[in-house]
Structures are given as C-alpha cells and as structure tokens.
Design an enzyme around this catalytic site. Structure first.
Site, PDB file in Angstrom:
ATOM      1  N   GLY A  86       2.348   3.463   9.065  1.00 37.73           N
ATOM      2  CA  GLY A  86       2.525   4.050   7.746  1.00 37.73           C
ATOM      3  C   GLY A  86       1.846   3.180   6.722  1.00 37.73           C
ATOM      4  O   GLY A  86       1.232   2.162   7.064  1.00 37.73           O
ATOM      5  N   GLU A  87       1.976   3.593   5.480  1.00 42.15           N
ATOM      6  CA  GLU A  87       1.335   2.826   4.421  1.00 42.15           C
ATOM      7  C   GLU A  87       2.146   2.951   3.146  1.00 42.15           C
ATOM      8  O   GLU A  87       2.588   4.032   2.778  1.00 42.15           O
ATOM      9  CB  GLU A  87      -0.089   3.353   4.199  1.00 42.15           C
ATOM     10  CG  GLU A  87      -0.843   2.521   3.200  1.00 42.15           C
ATOM     11  CD  GLU A  87      -2.346   2.750   3.256  1.00 42.15           C
ATOM     12  OE1 GLU A  87      -2.780   3.616   4.035  1.00 42.15           O
ATOM     13  OE2 GLU A  87      -3.059   2.066   2.510  1.00 42.15           O
ATOM     14  N   GLY A  89       2.929   0.784  -0.942  1.00 42.02           N
ATOM     15  CA  GLY A  89       2.232   0.150  -2.049  1.00 42.02           C
ATOM     16  C   GLY A  89       1.614  -1.188  -1.676  1.00 42.02           C
ATOM     17  O   GLY A  89       0.630  -1.616  -2.279  1.00 42.02           O
ATOM     18  N   PHE A  90       2.192  -1.885  -0.710  1.00 42.60           N
ATOM     19  CA  PHE A  90       1.688  -3.203  -0.320  1.00 42.60           C
ATOM     20  C   PHE A  90       0.414  -3.069   0.502  1.00 42.60           C
ATOM     21  O   PHE A  90      -0.520  -3.860   0.349  1.00 42.60           O
ATOM     22  CB  PHE A  90       2.777  -3.909   0.505  1.00 42.60           C
ATOM     23  CG  PHE A  90       2.485  -5.353   0.830  1.00 42.60           C
ATOM     24  CD1 PHE A  90       2.810  -6.364  -0.068  1.00 42.60           C
ATOM     25  CD2 PHE A  90       1.905  -5.711   2.042  1.00 42.60           C
ATOM     26  CE1 PHE A  90       2.545  -7.700   0.228  1.00 42.60           C
ATOM     27  CE2 PHE A  90       1.643  -7.043   2.352  1.00 42.60           C
ATOM     28  CZ  PHE A  90       1.968  -8.038   1.442  1.00 42.60           C
ATOM     29  N   GLY A  91       0.400  -2.053   1.334  1.00 49.19           N
ATOM     30  CA  GLY A  91      -0.760  -1.846   2.208  1.00 49.19           C
ATOM     31  C   GLY A  91      -0.325  -1.192   3.506  1.00 49.19           C
ATOM     32  O   GLY A  91       0.829  -0.777   3.642  1.00 49.19           O
ATOM     33  N   PRO A  92      -1.246  -1.105   4.486  1.00 49.99           N
ATOM     34  CA  PRO A  92      -0.912  -0.428   5.741  1.00 49.99           C
ATOM     35  C   PRO A  92      -0.011  -1.280   6.642  1.00 49.99           C
ATOM     36  O   PRO A  92      -0.009  -2.506   6.553  1.00 49.99           O
ATOM     37  CB  PRO A  92      -2.284  -0.222   6.399  1.00 49.99           C
ATOM     38  CG  PRO A  92      -3.158  -1.268   5.793  1.00 49.99           C
ATOM     39  CD  PRO A  92      -2.634  -1.545   4.419  1.00 49.99           C
ATOM     40  N   VAL A  93       0.737  -0.584   7.504  1.00 49.32           N
ATOM     41  CA  VAL A  93       1.628  -1.259   8.463  1.00 49.32           C
ATOM     42  C   VAL A  93       1.220  -0.823   9.873  1.00 49.32           C
ATOM     43  O   VAL A  93       1.101   0.382  10.135  1.00 49.32           O
ATOM     44  CB  VAL A  93       3.108  -0.870   8.212  1.00 49.32           C
ATOM     45  CG1 VAL A  93       4.039  -1.648   9.135  1.00 49.32           C
ATOM     46  CG2 VAL A  93       3.500  -1.103   6.758  1.00 49.32           C
ATOM     47  N   ASP A 209      14.850  -2.277  -5.191  1.00 55.26           N
ATOM     48  CA  ASP A 209      13.980  -1.205  -4.700  1.00 55.26           C
ATOM     49  C   ASP A 209      14.684  -0.431  -3.591  1.00 55.26           C
ATOM     50  O   ASP A 209      14.073  -0.084  -2.582  1.00 55.26           O
ATOM     51  CB  ASP A 209      12.662  -1.811  -4.206  1.00 55.26           C
ATOM     52  CG  ASP A 209      11.501  -0.830  -4.321  1.00 55.26           C
ATOM     53  OD1 ASP A 209      11.674   0.224  -4.973  1.00 55.26           O
ATOM     54  OD2 ASP A 209      10.430  -1.108  -3.755  1.00 55.26           O
TER      55      ASP A 209
HETATM   56  N1  LIG Z   1       9.448  -3.068  10.591  1.00 54.32           N
HETATM   57  C1  LIG Z   1       8.951  -1.837  10.713  1.00 54.32           C
HETATM   58  N2  LIG Z   1       9.061  -1.163  11.866  1.00 54.32           N
HETATM   59  C2  LIG Z   1       8.572   0.090  11.998  1.00 54.32           C
HETATM   60  N3  LIG Z   1       7.948   0.768  11.019  1.00 54.32           N
HETATM   61  C3  LIG Z   1       7.813   0.155   9.838  1.00 54.32           C
HETATM   62  C4  LIG Z   1       8.284  -1.175   9.614  1.00 54.32           C
HETATM   63  N4  LIG Z   1       8.003  -1.518   8.338  1.00 54.32           N
HETATM   64  C5  LIG Z   1       7.381  -0.460   7.791  1.00 54.32           C
HETATM   65  N5  LIG Z   1       7.256   0.547   8.688  1.00 54.32           N
HETATM   66  C6  LIG Z   1       6.628   1.858   8.470  1.00 54.32           C
HETATM   67  O1  LIG Z   1       5.605   1.714   7.532  1.00 54.32           O
HETATM   68  C7  LIG Z   1       5.826   2.598   6.434  1.00 54.32           C
HETATM   69  C8  LIG Z   1       5.327   1.940   5.181  1.00 54.32           C
HETATM   70  O2  LIG Z   1       6.218   0.911   4.826  1.00 54.32           O
HETATM   71  P1  LIG Z   1       6.125   0.162   3.453  1.00 54.32           P
HETATM   72  O3  LIG Z   1       7.389  -0.576   3.301  1.00 54.32           O
HETATM   73  O4  LIG Z   1       4.865  -0.605   3.399  1.00 54.32           O
HETATM   74  O5  LIG Z   1       5.986   1.314   2.404  1.00 54.32           O
HETATM   75  P2  LIG Z   1       7.037   2.298   1.758  1.00 54.32           P
HETATM   76  O6  LIG Z   1       8.421   1.730   1.855  1.00 54.32           O
HETATM   77  O7  LIG Z   1       6.833   3.642   2.346  1.00 54.32           O
HETATM   78  O8  LIG Z   1       6.589   2.280   0.282  1.00 54.32           O
HETATM   79  P3  LIG Z   1       6.826   1.151  -0.791  1.00 54.32           P
HETATM   80  O9  LIG Z   1       5.542   0.435  -0.943  1.00 54.32           O
HETATM   81  O10 LIG Z   1       7.208   1.885  -1.991  1.00 54.32           O
HETATM   82  O11 LIG Z   1       7.923   0.258  -0.284  1.00 54.32           O
HETATM   83  C9  LIG Z   1       7.326   2.886   6.456  1.00 54.32           C
HETATM   84  O12 LIG Z   1       7.626   4.121   5.898  1.00 54.32           O
HETATM   85  C10 LIG Z   1       7.650   2.875   7.937  1.00 54.32           C
HETATM   86  O13 LIG Z   1       7.390   4.131   8.476  1.00 54.32           O
END
Ligand SMILES: Nc1ncnc2c1ncn2[C@@H]1O[C@H](COP(=O)(O)OP(=O)(O)OP(=O)(O)O)[C@@H](O)[C@H]1O
Ligand SMILES: [Mg+2]
Length: 440
Positions: A86-87, A89-93, A209
C-alpha cells in the site's frame, strides 16, 4: 557527566554514505530496558545536553536493528511492485522476508518495509518521530518496529508484518463479505487498549492520527496502532494542553483542536469515536459520494446514536442483522460520548476499554449458519486488482508549516485466496483469546 545528544550520536548511520554491513550486523544497536523515555523534543534541539544515563535508559534501551538499503532491497525483491502492500503520505510500503541469516538474534519473519517518498509531504521528522516513539514504546496493541535504515537521504522503517493490513482495507473493501460483528468488537477493544496505554503511561503520548488506516490487523484481528509520525508528548506539569499546528486527517480531528490548535488526549478520544462510528456503520467518516446531508458521518449519525429506534439506520446494513442489539446500543452510546463537542464530557480511554470489554460477548446475536470468507494466512491484507486506486483526499500539515496541500493516496490490491469460517467458530476462537488477554 553530561554528553550532548546530536543526530550523529544517536544515528551514526545517517552520517555515512554507506552503513558497513559488518557494523549493522552487530545484534541490536540498542539494548533492552527503558526507564526514562526520550522525547522528540529532547532531540529536535541537537545542542540539548542529556546525561549518559538518559541515553542508555531511553532510545538506547530499545531493541531496534539497523539495516542497509542493500539488505532491504534484497528482502523486498528490489522494492518490486508485486511486493507493494500500500501507500500512504509517508511513501510506499513493501512486503519483505527476513531470513534467519540476516541477523543472528532476529527470527525469520515477514516484514513491512516503509520507504520515505523523497518527493512526498512527510520527511525526516516523521521518520524520526516513529523511531523515537515506537522504538521505546512496546505493547501488544502497538505495531512492533523492528528497525530502520538511514543512508544518505534515504529513510526507511521496518515493521512486523500485519497480515490483514489496515482496518480501513477490511472495513470498506468492496466485493467481499462484511467484517463480522465479533471481529469489529475485537478490533475496537484492541485499538482502545493501545490508545489507553499511550494516554496513561508515566509520560502520556497524544497519538493525533487515530483513524481506520492506522489500525493494523494480524490474522486473528488483533489490532495494533501504527504511524507515530504525528504523535506528541502530552502536556507536562500544570499545562492542560499542548499547543500545536493543526495536523491530522479530515473527518477524524476533534473540533476544538481544529478551532484552537489545543491538543489533549481527549482529541484522540474524539478520533476514537469517529472510528467507532465507522466500524458500526461501515461508512467512511467523509464521503463525497453520499447525499450531501450524509457526507459527514458524525454530523449525520450522531443525533441518531442515542435513539434505539433510529439506530438501525446507522448500523452497517452489510451485517444483515448479524450483530448484538444490546452490544450495538452500548457501542452507539459510547460513540455518542466520545464524539461530544465538550472535550471534558468524553470518557478517558481506560473507561472506553472497560465499556468495550463486555461487548466482546454477543449473547443476543443470532448465530445462524452464516458463512463469511476470510483470506488465507500469508495472503490476507491484499485485495483484488479490481479495487485498485481508492484514493482519498486528506489534509496533512507539517509542523514546520511548509505544506497545507492535499496528499493523494493510492492502494494497490492483489488477489485473495479464500477460506471459510463460520461465525460461531470464530466466536469461540475470539472468546478464548479474550479470556487469555490482559489489560496492559
Ligand atoms: N506493518 C504492516 N503490515 C502490513 N501492511 C502494512 C503495514 N504497514 C502498512 N501497511 C499497509 O500499507 C498501507 C499504507 O500504510 P501507511 O501507514 O503508509 O499509509 P496510510 O495509513 O494508508 O496513510 P497515512 O499516510 O495517512 O497514514 C496500509 O494501508 C496497509 O495496507
Ligand atoms: Mg498509516
């Protein structure tokens, strides 16, 4: 004896072009056991003197590993799009897999690797806040930060992998069975315990948040809070609040915080109320596709929460009646209180936990042969390609005030593999886990 803390003392890797593998393989950088938690403010002034004890008992007392960029490339198949979870505000995961050879003391496990988007809205400060808070705070309902990487301008974070992804994914995804009531109650209970732990420690933390996308879920729906980039230390001494720039996500932030910039733990309680309402209604807190009166979920639903006759209009119709009526009424009353305009009228998170605990039992729920589908372990958390790109606008303002422009988020969803559970089987499983869980 005093020693000045500078970025270089704490994260020497950030000041090298390359972190030598031999050095970063040296077991955890920091040893276990933390007594006096280090604050972000202790570090934001690199000249602020701290004693050696302060250091060894705080960040150094955490258990974080450093990784090189090359190692993280390897474990994520070079940040392959097929590993993208997923992705935000911080960047891709990205999903990665740590084998037993990478670090002698680190068990083989899947991980999530979050990569700072260098052109994005967030930056070093958010990355550091995550390390400072999550590096020192450990709790069953906070996601575990395993380590980080800091090489040149690159900033990455390595977390335990949460197989079901975020609550947002689970609650709002289309084309799949609704999240069962029992799972919803378990998630709320876990997330409430995580927030209560933050609020009620020796040095309270305001999370700032709290929202469905920041609640991550493991295979049995244990909820863990993630994303401490906006977290703040609570007021100290006689202070009643922390004054700060307005940051957070539209639809979740407390009205008094938006109006005054005064932040308290009660601002988090309001956001908890918003998530609670999302969970019972199955509706997003803001949705421009709904009729105009209903676009703001809190404004539309709150007046109905205290009236049992109107509650049916609020409860998620996708549950098809499979929920505890009493439980739903109690949850609605709780949401009503958390969403009070008067911050003081909201309950403390420890009270929220107490109210949610009995809602884990759903004695008056009709147990029918209803079958719902859950993704198989290892493949959960990913969603179908057809759901690609649910983007929604949110406002995040940085503490340095540089930005106030919307961030667009994109989700990539991958195919599901399906297994079936019956509601009653799941209930038994949860009941067992609840009996073995403790408040922390
Ligand atoms: N530890 C993790 N294990 C599995 N999936 C994760 C993990 N961390 C993040 N993700 C996946 O990555 C996506 C993006 O996470 P991220 O926290 O970067 O953004 P967000 O919460 O959707 O937005 P924001 O930047 O507003 O917090 C999540 O919605 C989730 O699906
Ligand atoms: Mg997040």
């Amino acid at each position: 004896m005093t020693l000045k803390i500078t970025w270089k003392t704490i994260m020497p890797g950030c000041y090298k072009t390359e972190t030598p593998i031999a050095e970063s393989r040296k077991k955890p950088v920091l040893k276990q056991g933390s007594f006096q938690r280090l604050s972000l403010s202790d570090l934001s002034n690199p000249g602020s003197p701290l004693s050696v004890d302060d250091i060894s008992n705080s960040l150094i007392g955490s258990n974080l590993y450093t990784f090189t960029l090359a190692e993280l490339r390897e474990i994520t198949h070079n940040f392959s799009p097929s590993n993208l979870l997923g992705e935000g505000g911080f960047g891709p995961v990205y999903k990665g897999f740590i084998d037993e050879k990478l670090r002698p003391k680190l068990k083989a496990q899947p991980v999530a690797v979050k990569l700072l988007d260098l052109d994005g809205l967030q930056g070093h400060r958010e990355w550091l806040a995550e390390i400072i808070f999550l590096g020192q705070l450990r709790h069953p309902h906070l996601v575990k930060l395993i380590g980080y990487c800091c090489e040149d301008e690159h900033r990455l974070l390595i977390y335990e992998y949460m197989a079901r992804g975020s609550l947002e994914n689970q609650l709002f995804r289309r084309y799949s069975a609704a999240l069962p009531w029992s799972a919803r109650m378990k998630i709320l209970f876990g997330a409430a315990k995580g927030l209560a732990f933050l609020h009620e420690g020796d040095k309270p933390v305001i999370y700032r948040d709290f929202k469905a996308s920041n609640i991550l879920l493991d295979p049995d729906y244990t909820a863990k809070l993630s994303d401490f980039g906006l977290a703040k230390d609570g007021p100290e001494g006689d202070e009643t609040h922390v004054s700060t720039r307005i940051m957070g996500t539209h639809g979740y932030a407390a009205p008094e915080y938006i109006m005054t910039g005064h932040l308290t733990t009660m601002s988090d309680v309001y956001s908890f109320g918003v998530v609670l309402l999302e969970v019972i209604s199955g509706k997003r807190s803001m949705d421009k596709t709904r009729p105009s009166r209903e676009q703001n979920l809190v404004e539309w639903a709150r007046p109905m929460l205290k009236d049992p006759r109107k509650l049916d209009r609020v409860i998620d119709s996708r549950l098809e009646g499979l929920f505890s009526t009493k439980g739903a009424q109690k949850a609605a009353e709780l949401a009503y209180k958390c969403l009070s305009h008067q911050a003081k009228a909201r309950p403390a998170m420890s009270d929220v936990v107490k109210i949610l605990e009995p809602l884990q039992d759903f004695d008056d729920t009709v147990i029918s042969p209803f079958v719902y589908v859950v993704p198989a372990e290892g493949e959960v958390g990913d969603e179908s390609e057809s759901e690609k790109d649910i983007s929604h606008q949110e406002i995040k303002e940085r503490d340095d005030g540089q930005q106030n422009r919307p961030a667009w988020r994109h989700r990539i969803k991958l195919p599901l593999s399906l297994v079936a559970y019956s509601e009653s089987a799941l209930y038994k499983k949860f009941r067992h886990e609840l009996n073995t869980q403790t408040y922390q």
